[in-house]
Design a protein around this motif. Structure first.
Motif, short mmCIF file in Angstrom:
data_model
loop_
_atom_site.label_atom_id
_atom_site.label_comp_id
_atom_site.label_asym_id
_atom_site.label_seq_id
_atom_site.Cartn_x
_atom_site.Cartn_y
_atom_site.Cartn_z
N GLU A 287 0.85 -1.16 0.08
CA GLU A 287 0.04 -0.05 -0.18
C GLU A 287 0.76 1.12 -0.05
O GLU A 287 0.27 2.41 -0.47
N SER A 288 2.04 1.30 0.71
CA SER A 288 2.96 2.56 0.76
C SER A 288 3.47 2.73 -0.66
O SER A 288 3.41 3.85 -1.04
N ALA A 314 8.57 12.01 -9.70
CA ALA A 314 8.16 10.65 -10.43
C ALA A 314 9.29 9.82 -10.51
O ALA A 314 8.99 8.58 -10.24
N LEU A 315 10.43 10.00 -10.76
CA LEU A 315 11.56 9.06 -10.78
C LEU A 315 11.69 8.68 -9.08
O LEU A 315 12.01 7.36 -9.07
N ALA A 320 11.50 4.18 -5.30
CA ALA A 320 11.13 3.66 -3.86
C ALA A 320 10.16 2.66 -4.14
O ALA A 320 10.10 1.63 -3.23
N ALA A 321 9.02 2.71 -5.15
CA ALA A 321 8.02 1.74 -5.42
C ALA A 321 8.79 0.54 -5.67
O ALA A 321 8.36 -0.71 -5.49
N GLN A 322 9.84 0.58 -6.64
CA GLN A 322 10.59 -0.59 -7.29
C GLN A 322 11.22 -1.32 -6.01
O GLN A 322 10.93 -2.78 -5.85
#
Length: 383
Positions: A287-288, A314-315, A320-322
């Motif tokens: 979720e984060s 965005a990058l 971070a999501a990766q």
């Protein structure tokens, strides 16, 4: 049974823009859905997928960035392959139609071609630099030689999602400006143009239904009026195009992988696997990442972030999501357990489908120095 509520919300947004798509995708087993030649791209076409980001003036739905992120997350939860393929169409649409908002925008011939996207349910493949090591996604991947009436294009794009279902190929090319210097341009090439061929390339089982094969162009003629000059006398136009391209691409591609991770989380919750603290930790990870991506999308959509500030955000959200999504996928597989891994290929397939986010441009390595410099107060200079 516990639900991933934000995923339910994303799927409701997807249903709003593409009624029936989720149900149609779920009617096919996930493994069949994700196999080479699977039905997902044609289902996307049949349920209005190409129209999502096309402005209403061109017959489309004109979705904003937040809704687009939610739709791609939902699509990724149904089919990671489709999310990857759809991102290429949507990212292209976002850039092309942004050009029409400026003076000296699209020509009559270019508008006429793009007006056919929605009624014809046409898909646009992206012949940009993705897949080329250390290349900006806007760096020309195809050469263009001026000839009478237009240009001859030569080169190849591999991988090129939608390679076998595309109706239009958009390729970044370098054309000479008035002073003979190379200038970035966008060629709009109908997929049935002589000289375009498709060749096998993708060999991995993950994302196999995205049709990410090689597209070769051999002396492909494109009329001059179907080549979009990215400056067109406006020095700010290219900068805005690059910003739009980076922001939309990074957020949409990341959202698709966030959807695949969310589907894994739902499997863990459905099975009540692990201790409740483990399930909570898993949900927090997944979720984060979603909240981070949606937060940047909202800030961009509201105008709080723009230009290089939006690109940097965005990058950083993508990187971070990766990390977070890969960690969530690993934990989800562990909680599902060895017997699930042995008996069902779906969990392993979803987990493997989260990993390729790391391979999309620009790589973390290539942006490390530009981001550090930017954080120190310098302009963001992506190579």
């Amino acid at each position: 049974m516990p639900r991933v509520r934000s995923l339910d919300s994303a799927r409701a947004t997807c249903e709003h823009y593409h009624p029936g798509l989720g149900k149609a995708l779920e009617e096919t087993d996930l493994v069949e859905r994700e196999a080479p030649g699977g039905p997902v791209i044609e289902l996307f076409r049949e349920h209005g997928g190409p129209a999502l980001l096309v402005p209403p003036g061109f017959g489309g739905r004109g979705a904003g960035l937040v809704d687009a992120v939610r739709v791609l997350r939902a699509v990724g939860s149904y089919s990671p392959s489709l999310a990857a393929a759809a991102t290429m169409h949507h990212f292209t649409a976002a850039m092309l139609f942004s050009l029409d908002d400026r003076d000296g925008g699209l020509t009559a011939a270019q508008r006429a071609l793009l007006r056919g996207i929605v009624p014809g349910r046409k898909l646009m493949a992206s012949g940009w630099a993705e897949g080329r090591t250390r290349q900006n996604v806007l760096t020309p991947a195809v050469s263009a030689r001026p000839v009478d009436g237009g240009y001859l294009l030569n080169g190849s794009k591999k991988p090129c999602s939608l390679s076998r279902s595309m109706d239009l190929l958009t390729a970044s090319v370098a054309v000479p400006d008035a002073g003979g210097r190379p200038e970035l341009a966008i060629a709009l090439v109908p997929a049935d143009t002589p000289g375009i061929t498709v060749h096998p390339f993708w060999s991995n089982g993950a994302l196999a239904a995205a049709e990410s094969d090689e597209v070769r162009l051999t002396n492909v003629f494109v009329p001059g009026d179907l080549v979009i000059r990215t400056t067109a006398g406006d020095p700010d136009r290219l900068s805005e195009l690059q910003s739009t391209g980076f922001v939309w691409f990074e957020l949409l591609i990341s959202a698709g992988y966030a959807g695949a991770a969310a589907a894994l989380v739902q499997r863990v919750l459905d099975g009540g696997r692990g201790a409740v603290t483990d399930r909570a930790a898993l949900a927090v990870r997944a979720e984060s990442a979603h909240l981070l991506l949606e937060g940047v999308a909202r800030a961009v959509g509201d105008g709080d972030l723009a230009g290089e500030e939006a690109v940097a955000a965005a990058l950083m959200a993508r990187y971070a999501a990766q990390d977070t999504l890969c960690g969530a996928a690993d934990l989800a597989l562990e909680l599902l357990g060895g017997m699930d891994f042995i008996r069902s290929p779906e969990g392993a397939l979803l987990a493997a489908s989260v990993r390729p986010l790391a391979f999309h441009p620009p790589s973390r390595t290539s942006t490390a120095e530009p981001l550090v410099d930017y954080l120190g107060g310098n302009p963001l200079a992506l190579a």
